[in-house]
Design a protein around this motif. Structure first.
Motif, short mmCIF file in Angstrom:
data_model
loop_
_atom_site.label_atom_id
_atom_site.label_comp_id
_atom_site.label_asym_id
_atom_site.label_seq_id
_atom_site.Cartn_x
_atom_site.Cartn_y
_atom_site.Cartn_z
N ILE A 58 0.73 -1.43 0.15
CA ILE A 58 0.23 -0.19 0.23
C ILE A 58 0.84 1.47 0.24
O ILE A 58 0.94 2.13 -0.59
CB ILE A 58 -0.92 0.32 1.23
CG1 ILE A 58 -2.03 -1.00 0.78
CG2 ILE A 58 -1.93 1.34 0.88
CD1 ILE A 58 -2.84 -1.17 2.16
N SER A 59 1.60 1.12 0.81
CA SER A 59 2.80 2.36 0.89
C SER A 59 3.69 2.60 -0.50
O SER A 59 3.84 3.98 -0.97
CB SER A 59 4.26 2.53 1.82
OG SER A 59 3.53 1.80 2.98
N GLN B 184 -4.97 6.48 1.78
CA GLN B 184 -5.74 5.73 2.03
C GLN B 184 -6.54 5.67 0.47
O GLN B 184 -7.09 4.31 -0.19
CB GLN B 184 -7.16 7.16 2.69
CG GLN B 184 -8.60 6.85 2.56
CD GLN B 184 -10.02 7.52 3.62
OE1 GLN B 184 -9.13 8.71 3.27
NE2 GLN B 184 -10.67 7.71 3.32
N ALA B 185 -5.98 6.99 -0.65
CA ALA B 185 -6.17 6.18 -1.79
C ALA B 185 -6.10 4.31 -2.09
O ALA B 185 -6.81 4.06 -2.90
CB ALA B 185 -6.21 7.09 -2.88
N ALA B 186 -4.47 4.61 -1.92
CA ALA B 186 -3.72 3.64 -2.17
C ALA B 186 -4.77 2.20 -1.65
O ALA B 186 -4.35 1.46 -2.42
CB ALA B 186 -2.71 4.11 -1.73
N LEU B 187 -5.27 2.43 -0.76
CA LEU B 187 -6.03 1.63 0.02
C LEU B 187 -7.21 0.84 -0.32
O LEU B 187 -7.09 -0.64 -0.93
CB LEU B 187 -6.46 1.52 1.69
CG LEU B 187 -6.62 0.52 1.92
CD1 LEU B 187 -6.10 -0.65 2.43
CD2 LEU B 187 -7.66 1.21 3.89
N SER C 250 1.50 3.97 -2.91
CA SER C 250 0.64 6.00 -2.42
C SER C 250 2.03 6.31 -2.71
O SER C 250 1.62 7.72 -2.97
CB SER C 250 0.78 5.72 -0.84
OG SER C 250 0.49 7.22 -0.47
N ALA C 251 3.32 6.29 -2.65
CA ALA C 251 4.22 6.52 -2.87
C ALA C 251 4.94 7.27 -4.29
O ALA C 251 5.25 8.54 -4.89
CB ALA C 251 5.13 6.00 -2.90
N ALA C 252 4.19 5.92 -5.36
CA ALA C 252 3.93 6.12 -6.82
C ALA C 252 3.24 7.34 -7.32
O ALA C 252 3.11 7.71 -7.76
CB ALA C 252 3.62 4.75 -7.26
N SER D 155 2.20 21.32 6.68
CA SER D 155 1.25 20.60 6.86
C SER D 155 0.37 19.88 6.02
O SER D 155 -0.23 19.00 6.09
CB SER D 155 -0.25 21.66 7.92
OG SER D 155 -0.37 22.71 7.62
N GLY D 156 0.28 20.79 4.51
CA GLY D 156 -1.00 20.31 3.50
C GLY D 156 -0.02 19.10 2.90
O GLY D 156 -0.82 18.29 2.33
N ALA D 157 1.34 19.15 3.04
CA ALA D 157 2.31 17.85 2.70
C ALA D 157 1.58 16.91 3.76
O ALA D 157 1.53 15.41 2.75
CB ALA D 157 3.37 17.85 2.84
N GLN D 158 1.38 16.35 4.45
CA GLN D 158 1.24 15.45 5.41
C GLN D 158 -0.33 15.15 5.48
O GLN D 158 -0.75 13.90 5.77
CB GLN D 158 1.21 15.88 6.87
CG GLN D 158 2.58 15.88 7.83
CD GLN D 158 2.16 16.39 8.55
OE1 GLN D 158 2.08 16.61 9.51
NE2 GLN D 158 3.66 16.25 9.95
N ALA D 159 -1.33 15.71 5.73
CA ALA D 159 -2.47 16.16 4.76
C ALA D 159 -2.63 15.29 3.04
O ALA D 159 -3.40 13.98 3.45
CB ALA D 159 -2.94 16.92 4.99
N GLY D 160 -1.58 16.37 2.52
CA GLY D 160 -1.85 14.87 1.33
C GLY D 160 -1.29 13.53 1.47
O GLY D 160 -1.81 12.85 0.09
N GLY D 161 -0.29 13.55 2.08
CA GLY D 161 0.50 12.53 2.58
C GLY D 161 -1.05 11.07 2.84
O GLY D 161 -0.71 9.85 2.42
N ALA D 162 -1.76 11.20 3.69
CA ALA D 162 -2.91 10.62 4.44
C ALA D 162 -3.75 9.93 3.50
O ALA D 162 -4.28 9.37 3.15
CB ALA D 162 -3.44 11.00 5.60
N GLN D 163 -3.77 11.43 2.84
CA GLN D 163 -5.43 11.02 1.47
C GLN D 163 -4.72 10.09 0.57
O GLN D 163 -5.27 9.68 0.51
CB GLN D 163 -5.39 11.92 1.01
CG GLN D 163 -6.50 13.56 1.66
CD GLN D 163 -6.63 14.49 1.09
OE1 GLN D 163 -6.54 15.10 -0.07
NE2 GLN D 163 -7.50 15.60 2.36
N ARG D 164 -3.30 10.27 -0.06
CA ARG D 164 -3.17 9.43 -0.52
C ARG D 164 -2.53 8.05 -0.37
O ARG D 164 -2.96 7.00 -1.28
CB ARG D 164 -1.84 10.13 -1.68
CG ARG D 164 -1.74 10.74 -2.48
CD ARG D 164 -0.26 10.87 -2.87
NE ARG D 164 0.82 11.60 -2.22
CZ ARG D 164 0.83 12.76 -0.89
NH1 ARG D 164 0.73 14.31 -1.75
NH2 ARG D 164 2.29 12.83 -0.37
#
Length: 342
Positions: free
Chosen positions: A261-262, A299-302, A265-267, A288-297
Motif C-alpha cells: 500500500i505504501s 487512503q486512496a492507495a488502500l 501511495s508513493a507512486a 502540514s499540507g504535505a502531511q494531509a495530502g500523504g494521508a489522502q494518498r
C-alpha cells in the motif's frame, strides 16, 4: 461229641470251637496275635514238646473228623453249589463271548463310520479348494474382460472418460477382493493398468481445470462423474477447494500488505508532484499540507488495493460457486446419489 435235637451241623462245629476255646491248650491258637515262633519256644522251654505234639494231633484229628462229617452232611448242598458254579462259569463265558462280540461290532461300526468320515473330509477339502480355484478363475476372467473393454475405450477416437474410469475402478475392485499376484495373465496386464490409471487421472485433471475456467457445467459434471467412478470425488473436490482457498489467501495478503500500500501511495505522490511542477523540496510553510495530502494518498492507495483484491477474488469465488452448483445438480446415473451429499 453230642448234638442237640433241632439244631443244624453249624451248631456242632460251633460246639467243637467252644471246647477249643475253653481248653487252655488250644486257646492260644484262637488269639488274633498268635505267634508260632513264640509258642514253639515256650513248649520247648517247658520240656513238653511230645505231649503238646500229641495233643495237637488229637485236636487236628477232631477238627478233620468234624469237617468230614460237615462235608458229608452237606454233600447235596455242596454238589448243588458246584453245579451252580459251573452254571455261573458258563454264563460268564456267554457274557464274555457277548462282550467280545460287542467289541467286534463296535470296531466294525467304527470302521464303517470312520472310513466314510475320512472320505467326506477329503472330499470336503477338495470341494473347498475347487471352489476357491473357481472363484479365482472367475475373477481372472472378469478382470481380463474388463481390461479388454478398457483397452478398447482408451483406443477409441472419442474416449468416454467416465466409462474408462468405471472399468478401471471395477478392475481395482477385483484385485482388492482377492490376491491375484503371481498369475501370469494378470501380471502381464499390471503395468498397462497402472499406465491407463495415470492417463485417466491426467486427463481428468485437465478437464476439471478447463471446466472450472470456462464455467461449463456439462464439462465439470462429466469430470466429476469420472472422479466418482474412480472413488476419488471427495479428494478431487477437496483439492479444488484448497487451491481456491490458497488463491484467496494469497490475493488478500498481497493486497493488504502495508508495504505494498505504501509503495502504491508513493507512486501516486510522485505522479502528482510531477504534474504540478514540484521537484521535491518546497517552502517550509507547506509541511502540514504535505502531511494531509500523504494521508489522502495512502487512503486512496488502500481503496485501490481493495478494488484490485476484489477483482482477483472474483475468479476463485465464482469457480467455487460454480462447482457447488454442479455438485448439487449432478447425480450418479446408477445409484442416483447426489454428488453434493456423497
Amino acid at each position: 461229641m453230642n448234638e442237640k435235637n433241632g439244631n443244624d451241623d453249624v451248631e456242632v462245629t460251633s460246639t467243637v470251637l467252644q471246647q477249643f476255646s475253653n481248653d487252655p491248650l488250644y486257646q492260644v491258637f484262637l488269639k488274633e496275635d498268635f505267634d508260632s515262633t513264640s509258642y514253639a519256644r515256650s513248649v520247648l522251654a517247658e520240656s513238653s514238646a511230645i505231649a503238646s505234639s500229641q495233643a495237637l494231633q488229637n485236636g487236628i484229628g477232631s477238627l478233620e473228623k468234624e469237617l468230614r462229617e460237615e462235608v458229608i452232611s452237606r454233600h447235596d448242598e455242596l454238589l448243588q453249589q458246584v453245579g451252580s458254579l459251573h452254571e455261573a462259569e458258563a454264563a460268564l463265558e456267554q457274557v464274555r463271548g457277548g462282550v467280545q462280540g460287542l467289541q467286534a461290532a463296535v470296531a466294525r461300526v467304527r470302521q464303517e463310520i470312520a472310513e466314510p468320515y475320512r472320505q467326506i473330509q477329503t472330499r470336503t477339502r477338495q470341494l473347498t479348494h475347487l471352489s476357491e480355484t473357481i472363484e479365482v478363475l472367475r475373477r481372472v476372467l472378469r478382470m481380463l474382460k474388463l481390461v479388454a473393454k478398457l483397452k478398447d475405450q482408451m483406443a477409441a477416437p472419442t474416449q468416454d472418460l467416465s466409462k474408462a474410469a468405471k472399468l478401471l475402478s471395477d478392475i481395482n475392485l477385483l484385485q482388492e477382493e482377492g490376491d491375484l499376484r503371481g498369475i501370469d495373465v494378470v501380471e502381464a496386464e499390471a503395468a498397462w493398468i497402472q499406465s491407463a490409471g495415470r492417463e485417466i487421472n491426467v486427463k481428468a485433471e485437465a478437464m476439471l481445470k478447463q471446466g472450472m475456467q470456462s464455467l461449463s457445467q456439462a464439462e465439470v459434471g462429466s469430470v466429476l462423474q469420472v472422479y466418482y467412478n474412480l472413488g476419488l470425488l471427495k479428494s478431487a473436490v477437496g483439492a479444488v477447494q484448497q487451491k481456491s482457498i490458497h488463491q484467496l489467501a494469497t490475493h488478500i495478503q498481497a493486497a493488504l500488505e502495508p508495504a505494498r500500500i505504501s509503495a502504491v501511495s508513493a507512486a501516486g505522490s510522485q505522479l502528482s508532484s510531477e504534474s504540478n511542477g514540484i521537484k521535491g523540496s518546497g517552502s517550509g510553510g507547506l509541511g502540514s499540507g504535505a502531511q494531509a495530502g500523504g494521508a489522502q494518498r495512502w487512503q486512496a492507495a488502500l481503496w485501490q488495493q481493495l478494488a484490485t483484491c476484489m477483482d482477483a477474488l472474483h475468479t476463485p469465488v465464482i469457480a467455487m460457486w460454480h462447482l457447488q452448483r454442479v455438485l448439487a445438480k449432478k447425480r450418479d446415473p446408477i445409484t442416483h446419489v447426489c454428488f453434493l451429499e456423497f
